[in-house]
Design an enzyme around this catalytic site. Structure first.
Site, PDB file in Angstrom:
ATOM      1  N   GLU A 167      41.933  27.532  15.171  1.00 25.20           N
ATOM      2  CA  GLU A 167      41.262  26.796  14.091  1.00 25.20           C
ATOM      3  C   GLU A 167      42.322  26.084  13.251  1.00 25.20           C
ATOM      4  O   GLU A 167      43.395  26.616  12.986  1.00 25.20           O
ATOM      5  CB  GLU A 167      40.478  27.778  13.222  1.00 25.20           C
ATOM      6  CG  GLU A 167      39.780  27.150  12.027  1.00 25.20           C
ATOM      7  CD  GLU A 167      39.122  28.200  11.130  1.00 25.20           C
ATOM      8  OE1 GLU A 167      38.231  27.810  10.360  1.00 25.20           O
ATOM      9  OE2 GLU A 167      39.495  29.389  11.195  1.00 25.20           O
ATOM     10  N   LYS A 180      31.922  23.379  11.810  1.00 23.37           N
ATOM     11  CA  LYS A 180      31.734  24.784  11.447  1.00 23.37           C
ATOM     12  C   LYS A 180      30.511  24.947  10.546  1.00 23.37           C
ATOM     13  O   LYS A 180      30.388  24.302   9.511  1.00 23.37           O
ATOM     14  CB  LYS A 180      32.994  25.297  10.748  1.00 23.37           C
ATOM     15  CG  LYS A 180      32.992  26.783  10.433  1.00 23.37           C
ATOM     16  CD  LYS A 180      34.337  27.169   9.808  1.00 23.37           C
ATOM     17  CE  LYS A 180      34.432  28.646   9.500  1.00 23.37           C
ATOM     18  NZ  LYS A 180      35.758  28.980   8.888  1.00 23.37           N
ATOM     19  N   CYS A 204      35.610  30.542  13.965  1.00 22.46           N
ATOM     20  CA  CYS A 204      36.004  31.664  13.118  1.00 22.46           C
ATOM     21  C   CYS A 204      34.809  32.451  12.557  1.00 22.46           C
ATOM     22  O   CYS A 204      34.202  33.249  13.266  1.00 22.46           O
ATOM     23  CB  CYS A 204      36.914  31.156  12.005  1.00 22.46           C
ATOM     24  SG  CYS A 204      37.991  32.437  11.283  1.00 22.46           S
TER      25      CYS A 204
END
Length: 263
Positions: A43, A108, A142
């Site tokens: 990331e 995300k 994540c």
């Protein structure tokens, strides 16, 4: 559904120095030319996990995307990782770039509120499914890994890719959740995390893993150390397991409405 080679790149990141990170990664990735099908980076691989997007954000077609397209073409492999872009606000955007220059992206969805990520970045609202070399791929970033509804396999993917900057004090949940997502979704999972210390003084142990559909680790390198490892995903083994143990047929039916709300 052919077998697929996938390379996990566990590396330290220079804090908020995109050009330095791109240059170092160019050298690190060179030995992978012709040796793999997908290369997975962490990331925010050009900056580290920063809450200063105004300092490092790139245009959608900025230098890192151009670098990824060039590297994918040279290496003959798709390149995957997230960066900071400016696109109707700042986005933590995962890019998946093929050797032919085709670009897929996923923003995300679950923003890490404990670092106030939601105050600096706009959340993505849609899942992204990528088809590559006969494989259906779900990219995640994540914190998304903690939310099984968002990751649920509705018989629409074979491989879950998760890129992360997941701090060392929470390494046990990271490792456990990667295995859990593989088992419950009957899929391969590749999770790539960084190592080293970031500009905020947080330490990262890596613990990057490649996990099969039974939750068994196929790749598991030493914690805290950089590495590049390549594993093989066997498409026939996956299909046979799903035929022999079709738990997916008994999964609860649901849909995700725009914005990610469950219906």
């Amino acid at each position: 559904m052919q077998n697929l080679r996938i390379s996990l790149v566990q590396t330290h990141l220079d804090w908020q120095q995109p050009e330095a990170n791109r240059e170092r990664l160019t050298a690190l990735l060179a030995p992978l030319e012709g040796q793999t099908d997908i290369i997975v980076l962490p990331e925010m691989f050009t900056t580290g996990f920063t809450m200063e997007p105004q300092t490092v954000a790139e245009p959608v077609t900025g230098p890192t995307l151009q670098w990824m397209q060039q590297q994918a073409a040279v290496l003959g492999a798709a390149l995957c990782g997230s960066i900071v872009v400016e696109d109707d606000g700042y986005r933590n955007r995962l890019l998946f770039v093929t050797p032919e220059g085709e670009v897929h992206h996923y923003d995300k969805h679950h923003l890490f509120r404990m670092a106030n990520e939601h105050e600096y970045y706009a959340a993505g609202t849609e899942r992204c499914l990528i088809e590559y070399k006969g494989w259906r791929i779900l990219p995640q970033v994540c914190y998304d890994l903690r939310f099984p509804v968002w990751c649920r396999n509705r018989d629409d993917y074979d491989l879950l890719l998760c890129v992360a900057n997941w701090p060392a004090p929470r390494r046990h949940p990271w490792r456990t959740l990667l295995l859990a997502r593989a088992i419950e979704n009957q899929c391969y999972v590749a999770g790539v995390n960084r190592v080293g210390e970031d500009g905020k003084g947080l330490d990262y142990s890596g613990d990057s893993l490649l996990v099969d559909f039974k939750g068994q680790a196929l790749l598991d390198g030493p914690a805290g150390e950089p590495f590049i490892k390549t594993g093989l995903l066997n498409g026939e083994d996956l299909k046979q397991f799903r035929r022999n143990f079709p738990a997916w047929q008994d999964a609860d039916d649901f849909t995700l409405q725009p914005g990610g709300d469950r219906a």
